[in-house]
Design a protein around this motif. Structure first.
Motif, PDB file in Angstrom:
ATOM      1  N   LYS A 352       1.536 -19.247   2.201  1.00  0.00           N
ATOM      2  CA  LYS A 352       0.836 -19.599   0.970  1.00  0.00           C
ATOM      3  C   LYS A 352      -0.101 -18.481   0.493  1.00  0.00           C
ATOM      4  N   GLU A 353      -0.567 -17.655   1.424  1.00  0.00           N
ATOM      5  CA  GLU A 353      -1.550 -16.621   1.077  1.00  0.00           C
ATOM      6  C   GLU A 353      -1.048 -15.262   1.551  1.00  0.00           C
ATOM      7  N   PHE A 354      -0.980 -14.321   0.622  1.00  0.00           N
ATOM      8  CA  PHE A 354      -0.519 -12.957   0.932  1.00  0.00           C
ATOM      9  C   PHE A 354      -1.049 -12.063  -0.187  1.00  0.00           C
ATOM     10  N   GLU A 355      -2.186 -11.415   0.058  1.00  0.00           N
ATOM     11  CA  GLU A 355      -2.879 -10.719  -1.027  1.00  0.00           C
ATOM     12  C   GLU A 355      -3.488  -9.405  -0.535  1.00  0.00           C
ATOM     13  N   PHE A 356      -3.292  -8.340  -1.322  1.00  0.00           N
ATOM     14  CA  PHE A 356      -3.889  -7.050  -1.016  1.00  0.00           C
ATOM     15  C   PHE A 356      -5.220  -6.915  -1.751  1.00  0.00           C
ATOM     16  N   LYS A 357      -6.217  -6.368  -1.033  1.00  0.00           N
ATOM     17  CA  LYS A 357      -7.520  -6.111  -1.633  1.00  0.00           C
ATOM     18  C   LYS A 357      -7.945  -4.691  -1.301  1.00  0.00           C
ATOM     19  N   THR A 358      -8.583  -4.036  -2.256  1.00  0.00           N
ATOM     20  CA  THR A 358      -9.027  -2.670  -2.023  1.00  0.00           C
ATOM     21  C   THR A 358     -10.217  -2.652  -1.084  1.00  0.00           C
ATOM     22  N   ILE A 359     -10.343  -1.565  -0.342  1.00  0.00           N
ATOM     23  CA  ILE A 359     -11.492  -1.361   0.521  1.00  0.00           C
ATOM     24  C   ILE A 359     -11.805   0.134   0.510  1.00  0.00           C
ATOM     25  N   GLY A 360     -13.071   0.474   0.521  1.00  0.00           N
ATOM     26  CA  GLY A 360     -13.448   1.878   0.461  1.00  0.00           C
ATOM     27  C   GLY A 360     -13.518   2.391  -0.963  1.00  0.00           C
ATOM     28  N   GLU A 361     -13.772   3.698  -1.090  1.00  0.00           N
ATOM     29  CA  GLU A 361     -14.028   4.307  -2.394  1.00  0.00           C
ATOM     30  C   GLU A 361     -12.943   5.291  -2.818  1.00  0.00           C
ATOM     31  N   ASN A 362     -11.817   5.319  -2.137  1.00  0.00           N
ATOM     32  CA  ASN A 362     -10.815   6.349  -2.410  1.00  0.00           C
ATOM     33  C   ASN A 362      -9.726   5.893  -3.374  1.00  0.00           C
ATOM     34  N   HIS A 363     -10.089   5.067  -4.341  1.00  0.00           N
ATOM     35  CA  HIS A 363      -9.093   4.553  -5.279  1.00  0.00           C
ATOM     36  C   HIS A 363      -9.214   5.267  -6.618  1.00  0.00           C
ATOM     37  N   ASN A 364      -8.081   5.410  -7.313  1.00  0.00           N
ATOM     38  CA  ASN A 364      -8.015   6.117  -8.597  1.00  0.00           C
ATOM     39  C   ASN A 364      -8.533   7.551  -8.472  1.00  0.00           C
ATOM     40  N   GLN A 365      -8.228   8.188  -7.346  1.00  0.00           N
ATOM     41  CA  GLN A 365      -8.692   9.543  -7.118  1.00  0.00           C
ATOM     42  C   GLN A 365      -7.565  10.465  -6.651  1.00  0.00           C
ATOM     43  N   GLY A 366      -6.358  10.122  -6.996  1.00  0.00           N
ATOM     44  CA  GLY A 366      -5.250  11.013  -6.696  1.00  0.00           C
ATOM     45  C   GLY A 366      -4.903  11.124  -5.229  1.00  0.00           C
ATOM     46  N   ARG A 367      -5.183  10.119  -4.425  1.00  0.00           N
ATOM     47  CA  ARG A 367      -4.848  10.183  -3.006  1.00  0.00           C
ATOM     48  C   ARG A 367      -3.342   9.972  -2.831  1.00  0.00           C
ATOM     49  N   LEU A 368      -2.738  10.824  -2.029  1.00  0.00           N
ATOM     50  CA  LEU A 368      -1.290  10.775  -1.864  1.00  0.00           C
ATOM     51  C   LEU A 368      -0.862  10.106  -0.564  1.00  0.00           C
ATOM     52  N   ALA A 369      -1.729   9.305   0.038  1.00  0.00           N
ATOM     53  CA  ALA A 369      -1.361   8.533   1.222  1.00  0.00           C
ATOM     54  C   ALA A 369      -2.139   7.224   1.205  1.00  0.00           C
ATOM     55  N   VAL A 370      -1.494   6.172   1.696  1.00  0.00           N
ATOM     56  CA  VAL A 370      -2.031   4.813   1.612  1.00  0.00           C
ATOM     57  C   VAL A 370      -2.190   4.241   3.014  1.00  0.00           C
ATOM     58  N   GLY A 371      -3.264   3.480   3.234  1.00  0.00           N
ATOM     59  CA  GLY A 371      -3.444   2.743   4.475  1.00  0.00           C
ATOM     60  C   GLY A 371      -3.469   1.253   4.201  1.00  0.00           C
TER      61      GLY A 371
END
Length: 623
Positions: A352-371
């Protein structure tokens, strides 16, 4: 970096080094590089791993990982087979040293050409340094025995190591080579144009390329946060190229655009997506990015004629203001809105629940790898994010919040039972450690312990079922590309580790899905050692695959009991699968719930940004 800024010999050497790194990285999937250095005799397991079918090699034409890079570097196609054969060599160390020397040798150019090349490399190096200063770093320098460049007899630093200016010039050349190779790795080269090789199987940034570049950076003795700065520069350059491409699309033929990409030495938007663009609001707010591109404005535009000086000035401006709007290639995902913005169209089973949430400050900054970080033991919904908050990393991070109701229920049931008088009595009698020691089977446990396990069992059984289904859903998300065409690091603890493992299993069973996942870490995992498909799962991870366990985690043993327990559990013992790093944290972990507060410390000690395992396997290799 423009391919033409390096000589033909230097481009050939750079391509050959990437080929060698790809082959070595694939070998290390089954024989991890630890204390086993380049000077050591090959380990017997390495001999067996060195003779796979040619089509299984990452450097084989059918994989589409090497030849598009060689074409981008404008290396003569007649030389490609030779590069592939060299990469497949079972003894690469002599080749590595020779190609490193070629990288740093100066050509017999005139003074003007040498001066221009030096200025270009200096501008790039300054930009990388400026940007890297603003990035988190959790990695020290590589051990001496893993740095071919600094070797006494085979290093590229040999003849003029005493010259400070020559040393600086070599450092500048390193950045030029890494920038050029990364650009070549992510470019969508048209291999069908001349019929010289197979096209890329996976668009964007393949995890196997990133692992190879990580190894190559180790050979060059370049700290990884500098390579991450190069990644941001390439991503932001692609954003500027996207705008320029959109403006000039009607004026340029496809052939002339291809010439621009080659001459500019970076990816254009159409090279990544076929021209599909997505406007991302919010801009690039990191001051380090603004500083890096500001340093580039005076000089580097001469290397990238597709963008020009005004384009780099625009990047520097956009990077310094949160109100800016940056166009980015949608499939590349450099602006990273895909995971949190995606809704699961098809849910599996009763999840019933499956949701991604951002954490940290490295978003919308051109990072080419995801954790993607997955908790599996929690007392509140905050426990899905809290364990990961202090971890220093330059990844664009997301937490996966899944079936929190069931996870909190089973965690609370375990905690309540641990606080009971019966549990305290059993602990005092040593019954828990008896269970872990394997002296008695699950069918001969004390009656009170069986009763307690049954109390927890129904909730744990439901949670296990949901974890397996959540793992399949996570695999679907990755296959759909919601993370962008970027390498993914998967980390989970407790039942979250099972989600990660089942995701890898699903990727393995769904087809040719190598190149998506770069690293995987399983912490306190309720996964059978002998009853699961570990080898296929390991193959889905291009780089390090770590199993963190505690031999005293009897809570895991009691709750995950019966037949699966008799087959061993990854969370309480080493996994005897080639290529899996086993890390014993018994001295740190008091009980299963300890992972909630120890995840950051464990990850810091693993130093995941190092190519080599920081913790050696628990069973030392015999001499």
């Amino acid at each position: 970096m423009a391919a033409s800024a390096l000589s033909q010999t230097q481009r050939y050497a750079a391509g050959a080094l990437l080929a060698l790194a790809l082959r070595q990285a694939q070998t290390h999937q089954t024989v991890p590089l630890g204390s086993h250095g380049l000077d050591d005799e090959p380990h017997p397991e390495a001999d067996a791993a060195a003779e796979p079918d040619a089509r299984d090699l990452w450097t084989h034409d059918s994989r589409g990982l090497l030849r598009p890079v060689l074409r981008f570097l404008e290396i003569d196609p007649k030389a490609w087979v030779g590069v592939e054969k060299t990469a497949a060599s079972s003894n690469p160390k002599h080749h590595i040293g020779a190609f490193l020397r070629k990288i740093f040798e100066e050509e017999d150019d005139d003074e003007k050409a040498r001066s221009e090349r030096s200025d270009q490399e200096l501008a790039l190096a300054k930009a990388v340094d400026a940007m890297a200063m603003g990035l988190d770093s959790d990695v020290g320098p590589a051990p001496e025995h893993l740095r071919p460049e600094s070797r006494r007899s085979g290093g590229a630093a040999g003849d003029d190591a005493g010259s400070a200016s020559a040393a600086r010039a070599r450092n500048h050349r390193k950045m030029a080579v890494l920038y050029m190779l990364l650009s070549a790795c992510v470019a969508d080269v048209n291999m069908a144009e001349d019929g010289v090789g197979s096209p890329r199987v996976r668009k964007g940034y393949d995890a196997r390329h990133r692992v190879a570049l990580r190894l190559l950076a180790t050979w060059l003795d370049v700290r990884w946060n500098k390579m991450e700065a190069v990644e941001i520069m390439v991503a932001c350059s692609a954003m500027a190229a996207a705008k320029e491409e959109e403006r000039s699309r009607e004026e340029c033929s496809p052939r002339s655009r291809w010439e621009n990409w080659k001459r500019g030495g970076l990816i254009g938007a159409a090279a990544l997506t076929g021209g599909t663009l997505m406007a991302i609001s919010g801009g690039l707010a990191a001051p380090a990015i603004a500083a890096g591109f500001s340093a580039l404005v005076p000089t580097l535009h001469t290397l990238v004629p597709l963008i020009g000086a005004s384009g780099f000035a625009a990047i520097a401006t956009a990077a310094g203001h949160t109100a800016g709007s940056v166009a980015v290639a949608a499939s590349f995902g450099a602006a990273g809105a895909g995971l949190t913005g995606s809704k699961m169209a098809i849910r599996i089973g009763n999840v019933k629940e499956f949701e991604f949430k951002t954490i940290g400050e490295n978003h919308n900054q051109g990072r080419l790898a995801v954790g993607i970080l997955v908790s599996g033991f929690a007392f509140t919904t905050e426990d899905f994010s809290k364990p990961w908050e202090g971890w220093k990393t330059n990844l664009e991070r997301y937490i996966l919040q899944w079936e929190s109701k069931h996870i909190i229920a089973v965690s609370t049931a375990i905690q309540d039972w641990l606080a009971s008088r019966v549990a305290l009595e059993l602990m005092r009698e040593g019954a828990m450690q008896t269970v872990l020691s394997g002296v008695i089977s699950a069918f001969a446990w004390p009656a009170t312990l069986v009763s307690a396990a049954e109390f927890i069992d129904s909730k744990f059984t439901v949670a296990i079922d949901r974890a397996d289904k959540a793992g399949r859903m996570l695999a679907d998300v990755l296959l759909n590309g919601s993370q962008g065409s970027r390498p993914v690091t998967l980390i989970g603890f407790s039942l979250g580790a099972r989600v990660v493992f089942k995701c890898l299993q699903e990727l393995a069973q769904s087809g040719n899905n190598e190149g998506i996942v770069e690293r995987a870490v399983l912490i306190g995992a309720p996964i059978s050692v002998r009853g699961e498909l570990w080898e296929p799962a390991r193959k889905m991870v291009a780089g390090r695959f770590v199993n963190v366990y505690s031999t005293s985690d009897w809570v895991l043993g009691v709750t995950f009991r019966a037949s699966l327990f008799t087959q061993g559990l990854a969370g309480i013992q080493a996994v005897g699968v080639p290529g899996v790093e086993n890390v014993d944290v018994t001295d740190l972990v008091v009980g299963h719930s300890s992972y909630l507060s120890l995840v950051q410390q464990i990850l810091d000690q693993l130093e995941l940004n190092t190519y080599y395992p920081v913790f050696y396997p628990c069973t030392p290799r015999s001499k």
